[in-house]
Design a protein around this motif. Structure first.
Motif: not given
Length: 803
Positions: A437-444, A734-740
């Motif tokens: 989730n932290l990775t998702v927030l960073q890329f978002a 998947l993580l980048v997709t959620v970030s987007f």
């Protein structure tokens, strides 16, 4: 004990230099941005805090609502308001009225010396030097500004006008001021200059009572409630306990009493706290946008949060590697508090190193973005507030970054940690969940920044490519002294026209396109009904159309006759005329006088593309000309031509400081704030991507290292390198997709509001959203792919030889 904590922490840091480098680089970027933002915000809020009871001081400002969304705030007020405000509103301790002047010429009488023109002269009531107190160096502080034609000087002005003369001897000297008329004044006092940050830049204070003795006092509109001029300023100082809302209620009552018969517009007054003056209309144009400051605060917070997320993410991932260390310490009697303090000591050392490096980055940022910073700001690392910020911020950052990873470490059970059993298979792992989730927030955040910068750039490119309806190339302009003499202006135009490299010169009230706005109502007879509507007024001479390259659709330009006017296509549509030739020769009314329409010009953008083109009435009123416009010939040396124009200006007008500027540069400044926003967001975007990539680099290198045995077994069982790369990469896709998905709405919300501020704008470019998301995905896959490829290339025999 404390010494041992830091010694062990130092050794642990040196043991993993890659981890140290990633943390220091990410945190130093975040700290430098926060440090610079802190200094900008601190500086912006430091103006005029030093005045006695500054919280009780208010500027009275005006808002004029013309209807249809045309609302114009103005820091000025009608002059009569200053006469009655103390009687109409209770709780006012003191009031200060002053009238700002423009390009006032200063001449000392004995010995006679001309000091040129300045904007630092005001006509001030005695209350001005009571509310904004100064230290008196000479003169009578009680009566210095009571009598007409009195003037109080600051020490800097007194030394400039009368060098080598004591302040007491300056009192009684005569000074001649010339703006709208000539004022022979006598010095009645000298006060100390402000050394603190202030928006009150004035140095010469002529008594306000001089206005009533002026030969041109009608210009000041002393009795006109419907005349709002930004030069007419009014400040009040209230008694303790009087609220801003009570002042505003009293101002509403004054409006009802004196301005209830308004038909064309609705005027209201409001109290503006002194602390807000620097964020509105200031006296030297050196204001700061609160929106811009709030944006900087948000960006600073996002950058430092991303850096902290990196730290937490990587440390929690690497905590497993220190499980045995924790188990041994606990077995030997180490308490949870000691273990937490040990880890926080390591974190503090990293933060401290990052802070030292951030000072260098701050200097680079200040040098690179000097034009974006407020004028006069300087970063003093050793100042009290900066030292306090550094100490407090490093401690807070240590706690925020280090507390959760330290809690993860101390949670390991000694007996399991010493056996290497720290993973709980087939169970939910909060650590893994948090890292994802932290990775998702960073890329978002990174994707959102990329979208913002790209769409803003797309709109600004669109704006700059739109036809404006006039020629802005090789046109220069210069302002003229207010009421400096029509004869001089005409002579200046003739002299400029005689230059071989000049195609034409024109006099006007303002530029063909500018931020200034003069509106009035006009009447046009349509059959049996009379149309009454608002128009924008452009004051110009007969050469204005040709010099600025406006296209004449019908008729001719005016022949410098006050009874002749030109109109634009919007005006033509407003009066329901389809053929411009039908409008030529028609009569209309403006300011109660009948005018003849002699020409129709094609629509042109007289203001920014944020606004629709208004109906325009182009008149000839030479007494209010304020600008000279010059069209240069093609293929000439522009720098030399500019110097030649300034030399002629100096010879005719007599001003050494006046310069000519290029019209296209002035038009470019319309969107200066937007360009600043784009460039600042661009910097934030780059830093966000860099920090996110650093975090992903460190995290992926660690997690892939943990899966080397798995990769080797898969290779032994026949998996290809492409299959292994796909297996590892799909999680990050998947993580980048959620970030987007998380980044799209905040970006869309901000951009929709920003784009709606333009009447001429692009449709929301959704393709930029997709490109931004794909771009971040590619970067992510490259970083992960390189690590995965390296791991997949390793000989399985080397990895599995001990199994």
């Amino acid at each position: 004990m404390l010494k041992n904590y830091f010694k062990i922490a130092f050794r642990n840091i040196l043991r993993n230099r890659l981890r140290m480098a990633i943390h220091v680089l990410g945190l130093s970027i975040g700290i430098s941005i926060c440090f610079l933002v802190f200094n900008v915000v601190w500086y912006a809020n430091s103006f005029d805090n030093f005045h006695p009871k500054a919280e009780n001081i208010y500027r009275i400002s005006t808002v004029t609502d013309f209807g249809g969304g045309e609302v114009y705030p103005n820091s000025g007020t009608p002059v009569p308001l200053g006469e009655v405000i103390e009687d109409e509103i209770s709780g006012i301790d003191q009031k200060a009225r002053f009238y700002t002047t423009y390009q006032t010429k200063v001449v000392v009488q004995s010995p006679e010396k001309d000091f040129g023109r300045t904007n630092k002269v005001i006509l001030a009531s005695p209350g001005y030097l009571e509310i904004f107190k100064r230290e008196w160096l000479a003169g009578d502080s009680k009566n210095a500004l009571v009598e007409p034609f009195s003037v109080v000087l600051t020490a800097s002005s007194a030394e400039k006008y009368f060098p080598d003369v004591s302040f007491s001897e300056v009192v009684g000297k005569e000074i001649l001021y010339t703006e709208t008329d000539t004022m022979y004044t006598k010095v009645t006092g000298v006060v100390k200059d402000f050394t603190e940050h202030t928006d009150f830049i004035f140095t010469d204070f002529i008594s306000f009572s001089t206005i009533s003795m002026s030969s041109n006092k009608n210009r000041y509109a002393l009795e006109q409630w419907d005349n709002v001029n930004s030069s007419s300023q009014l400040y009040i100082k209230t008694l303790d306990g009087v609220t801003e809302s009570s002042i505003n209620e009293g101002l509403e009552a004054i409006v009802t009493k004196n301005l209830s018969d308004q038909e064309d517009a609705e005027t209201s007054f409001f109290a503006e706290p002194l602390k807000d003056v620097h964020f509105g209309q200031t006296y030297d144009g050196n204001s700061v946008s609160k929106t811009f400051l709030h944006g900087l605060l948000v960006i600073g917070a996002i950058i430092i949060i991303l850096a902290c997320l990196n730290f937490v993410n990587l440390e929690t991932a690497q905590a497993i590697g220190r499980a045995k260390e924790v188990g041994i310490r606990k077995t030997l009697g180490g308490s949870k508090f000691q273990l937490i303090f040990q880890f926080l000591a390591e974190t503090y050392l990293i933060v401290l190193v990052a802070t030292i490096i951030s000072y260098l980055l701050v200097q680079i940022l200040v040098t690179s973005f000097e034009s974006y910073l407020p004028k006069g700001i300087s970063v003093d690392f050793l100042s009290f507030e900066n030292m306090l910020f550094t100490i407090g911020f490093t401690l807070i950052l240590t706690l925020i970054s280090g507390i959760y990873p330290s809690m993860v470490l101390v949670s390991y059970q000694p007996q399991r940690a010493l056996k290497g059993e720290v993973k709980q298979s087939n169970k939910f792992s909060f650590g893994v969940f948090l890292r994802k989730n932290l990775t998702v927030l960073q890329f978002a955040s990174s994707i959102a920044f990329i979208i913002l910068v790209s769409v803003i750039s797309f709109q600004l490119k669109y704006v700059s490519s739109q036809p404006l309806g006039f020629n802005s190339q090789a046109i220069l302009y210069s302002s003229l002294p207010f009421r400096g003499g029509q004869d001089k202006f005409e002579l200046l135009r003739e002299r400029l026209n005689q230059l071989s490299y000049v195609d034409g010169a024109s006099l006007s009230g303002d530029l063909v396109s500018s931020t200034s706005l003069w509106t009035s109502d006009a009447q046009y007879q349509l059959d049996t009904a009379e149309l009454d509507f608002f128009v924008q007024i452009k004051n110009m001479d007969s050469a204005f159309v040709e010099v600025n390259g406006l296209e004449l659709l019908a008729g001719r330009t005016s022949q410098n006759r006050e009874g002749e006017v030109l109109v634009n296509e919007v005006f033509m549509n407003q009066v329901l005329v389809e053929d411009p030739t039908e409008l030529v020769g028609q009569k209309m009314k403006f300011s109660g006088e009948e005018k003849t329409i002699v020409g129709v010009v094609k629509n042109f953008h007289s203001r920014t593309l944020r606004e629709e083109i208004r109906p325009i009435l182009m008149i000839y009123q030479p007494e209010t000309f304020r600008a000279i416009n010059v069209k240069l010939q093609d293929h000439i040396n522009l720098a030399e031509a500019k110097l030649g124009l300034e030399q002629v200006y100096q010879e005719v007008i007599g001003s050494e400081n006046q310069t000519f500027k290029f019209l296209d540069e002035e038009i470019g400044r319309f969107y200066e704030e937007d360009l600043k926003i784009r460039n600042v967001l661009g910097l934030a975007c780059g830093l966000a991507i860099l920090i996110s990539c650093l975090g992903l680099f460190g995290l992926s290198s660690f997690t892939i290292a943990q899966r080397t045995k798995e990769i080797s077994i898969r290779k032994v069982l026949g998996a290809s390198i492409l299959q292994i790369l796909g297996l590892i990469s799909k999680e990050y896709v998947l993580l980048v997709t959620v970030s987007f998905a998380l980044a799209v709405y905040p970006a869309y919300y901000f951009l929709s509001d920003w784009l709606n501020g333009f009447q001429y704008r692009v449709e929301m470019p959704y393709f930029i959203y997709m490109i931004s998301g794909l771009g971040v995905l590619v970067i992510c896959l490259i970083i992960v792919g390189l690590h995965s490829f390296t791991a997949a290339q390793t000989n399985p025999a080397k990895v599995l030889k001990d199994e």
